[in-house]
Motif scaffolding. Structure first.
Motif, mmCIF file in Angstrom:
data_model
loop_
_atom_site.group_PDB
_atom_site.id
_atom_site.type_symbol
_atom_site.label_atom_id
_atom_site.label_comp_id
_atom_site.label_asym_id
_atom_site.label_seq_id
_atom_site.Cartn_x
_atom_site.Cartn_y
_atom_site.Cartn_z
ATOM 1 N N LYS A 157 0.720 -1.359 -0.347
ATOM 2 C CA LYS A 157 0.140 -0.023 -0.300
ATOM 3 C C LYS A 157 0.902 1.454 0.179
ATOM 4 N N LEU A 158 1.605 1.415 1.231
ATOM 5 C CA LEU A 158 2.886 2.535 1.024
ATOM 6 C C LEU A 158 3.396 2.361 0.014
ATOM 7 N N LEU A 159 4.013 1.292 -0.928
ATOM 8 C CA LEU A 159 5.036 1.694 -2.402
ATOM 9 C C LEU A 159 4.017 1.671 -3.318
ATOM 10 N N SER A 160 2.947 1.731 -3.704
ATOM 11 C CA SER A 160 1.053 1.771 -4.731
ATOM 12 C C SER A 160 1.482 3.287 -4.658
ATOM 13 N N TYR A 161 2.056 4.100 -3.269
ATOM 14 C CA TYR A 161 1.109 5.420 -3.238
ATOM 15 C C TYR A 161 1.762 6.124 -3.475
ATOM 16 N N LEU A 162 3.256 5.806 -3.300
ATOM 17 C CA LEU A 162 4.534 6.576 -3.353
ATOM 18 C C LEU A 162 4.324 6.401 -5.644
ATOM 19 N N ILE A 163 3.902 5.358 -5.735
ATOM 20 C CA ILE A 163 4.110 5.242 -7.115
ATOM 21 C C ILE A 163 2.974 6.300 -7.463
ATOM 22 N N ALA A 168 5.816 13.157 -7.057
ATOM 23 C CA ALA A 168 6.352 14.660 -6.267
ATOM 24 C C ALA A 168 6.588 13.671 -5.063
ATOM 25 N N VAL A 169 7.398 15.908 -3.946
ATOM 26 C CA VAL A 169 7.097 14.897 -2.737
ATOM 27 C C VAL A 169 5.962 14.723 -1.534
ATOM 28 N N ILE A 170 6.508 13.883 -1.284
ATOM 29 C CA ILE A 170 4.738 13.340 -0.551
ATOM 30 C C ILE A 170 5.483 13.234 1.890
ATOM 31 N N SER A 171 4.751 14.188 2.056
ATOM 32 C CA SER A 171 5.418 14.111 3.652
ATOM 33 C C SER A 171 4.561 13.173 4.273
ATOM 34 N N LYS A 172 5.560 13.073 5.516
ATOM 35 C CA LYS A 172 5.583 12.317 5.780
ATOM 36 C C LYS A 172 4.187 11.956 6.541
ATOM 37 N N GLN A 173 3.593 12.859 6.953
ATOM 38 C CA GLN A 173 2.322 13.281 7.618
ATOM 39 C C GLN A 173 1.231 12.637 6.769
ATOM 40 N N GLU A 174 1.360 12.883 5.003
ATOM 41 C CA GLU A 174 0.655 12.825 4.319
ATOM 42 C C GLU A 174 0.550 11.472 4.117
ATOM 43 N N LEU A 175 1.746 10.507 4.744
ATOM 44 C CA LEU A 175 1.693 9.148 4.571
ATOM 45 C C LEU A 175 1.068 8.278 5.781
ATOM 46 N N PHE A 176 1.146 9.200 6.770
ATOM 47 C CA PHE A 176 0.790 8.724 8.289
ATOM 48 C C PHE A 176 -1.017 8.106 8.058
ATOM 49 N N LEU A 190 7.306 4.258 9.887
ATOM 50 C CA LEU A 190 7.716 4.659 8.727
ATOM 51 C C LEU A 190 8.808 4.245 8.073
ATOM 52 N N ASN A 191 10.187 4.535 8.725
ATOM 53 C CA ASN A 191 11.792 4.301 8.755
ATOM 54 C C ASN A 191 11.988 2.598 8.158
ATOM 55 N N VAL A 192 10.637 1.779 9.102
ATOM 56 C CA VAL A 192 11.268 0.271 8.688
ATOM 57 C C VAL A 192 10.463 -0.014 7.155
ATOM 58 N N HIS A 193 9.629 0.698 7.645
ATOM 59 C CA HIS A 193 8.772 0.085 5.785
ATOM 60 C C HIS A 193 9.312 0.388 4.879
#
Length: 226
Positions: A157-163, A168-176, A190-193
């Motif tokens: 899910k994390l990789l898909s969202y970034l792709i 575009a730079v995605i903030s940590k807050q947006e990913l959370f 987040l860093n571990v994932h």
């Protein structure tokens, strides 16, 4: 950063109130008051839809639409107080997807925007592939040189969202908020994932070419062939 909608309108009060209303109802919206601000916005951000006025202080919405159509296929909805048929015909012929007259109802405009965003989301590519990395969003599969790679559901899910918001730079807050659904998730999690994703997909995990750290801001997926 990624936004659902960008409003380009030199009527600041109207643009700000529309953006505020959209944000209240979950449509992440930014504002640009001039064509130059729109260009600046797209240097660091992305958006899925534009609301574009015809009369801009430093340019014409028609000219800006033609310019943008050379770079993007995202929906462009014109918003204008001009009522002539000629204006509407020009707007649609140069790449506009709809023409909405001012004054507009915020609730009706929001409904139109949500419908367009839904349709645009359905048209988005169901797969990313560059010859080395392949990510099938529907099948939830990842392959490196056609060899399957295992990721957990959250990592996928994390990789898909970034792709899907590549370059575009995605903030940590947006990913959370968008991936975890919890704005209080910690940086360590987040860093571990991110590390596990890099170990799975990067040719050199210690020198990543796909998932890039933008120090102080967040992460960026840099697409393209090897």
């Amino acid at each position: 950063m990624h936004y659902d909608c960008l409003i380009i309108d030199d009527e600041k009060l109207l643009a700000d109130s529309t953006a505020e209303y959209f944000n209240l109802f979950g449509v992440k919206t930014a504002v640009a008051y001039h064509a130059s601000e729109c260009r600046e916005f797209f240097r660091e951000n992305t958006a899925d839809l534009l609301l574009l006025d015809i009369n801009l202080g430093d340019s014409s919405g028609f000219a800006l639409c033609k310019e943008l159509r050379e770079q993007t296929k995202i929906p462009i909805l014109f918003i204008s107080a001009r009522t002539s048929d000629d204006d509407q015909i020009i707007a649609l012929n140069i790449g506009g997807d709809d023409y909405i007259q001012k004054p507009y109802s915020l609730s009706v405009l929001l409904a139109k925007v949500k419908v367009v965003l839904k349709r645009y989301g359905q048209r988005k590519s169901t797969e990313y592939s560059d010859g080395y990395l392949t990510v099938d969003f529907q099948a939830k599969q990842v392959r490196i040189k056609d060899i399957p790679v295992k990721l957990t559901a959250l990592e996928f899910k994390l990789l898909s969202y970034l792709i899907q918001h590549a370059d575009a730079v995605i903030s940590k807050q947006e990913l959370f908020e968008k991936v975890w659904g919890d704005k209080f998730t910690g940086d360590g999690t987040l860093n571990v994932h991110i590390r596990k994703i890099r170990e799975a997909i990067e040719p050199e995990p210690g020198n990543p070419r796909y998932v890039i750290t933008v120090w102080g801001d967040g992460y960026l997926f840099k697409g393209g062939p090897q």
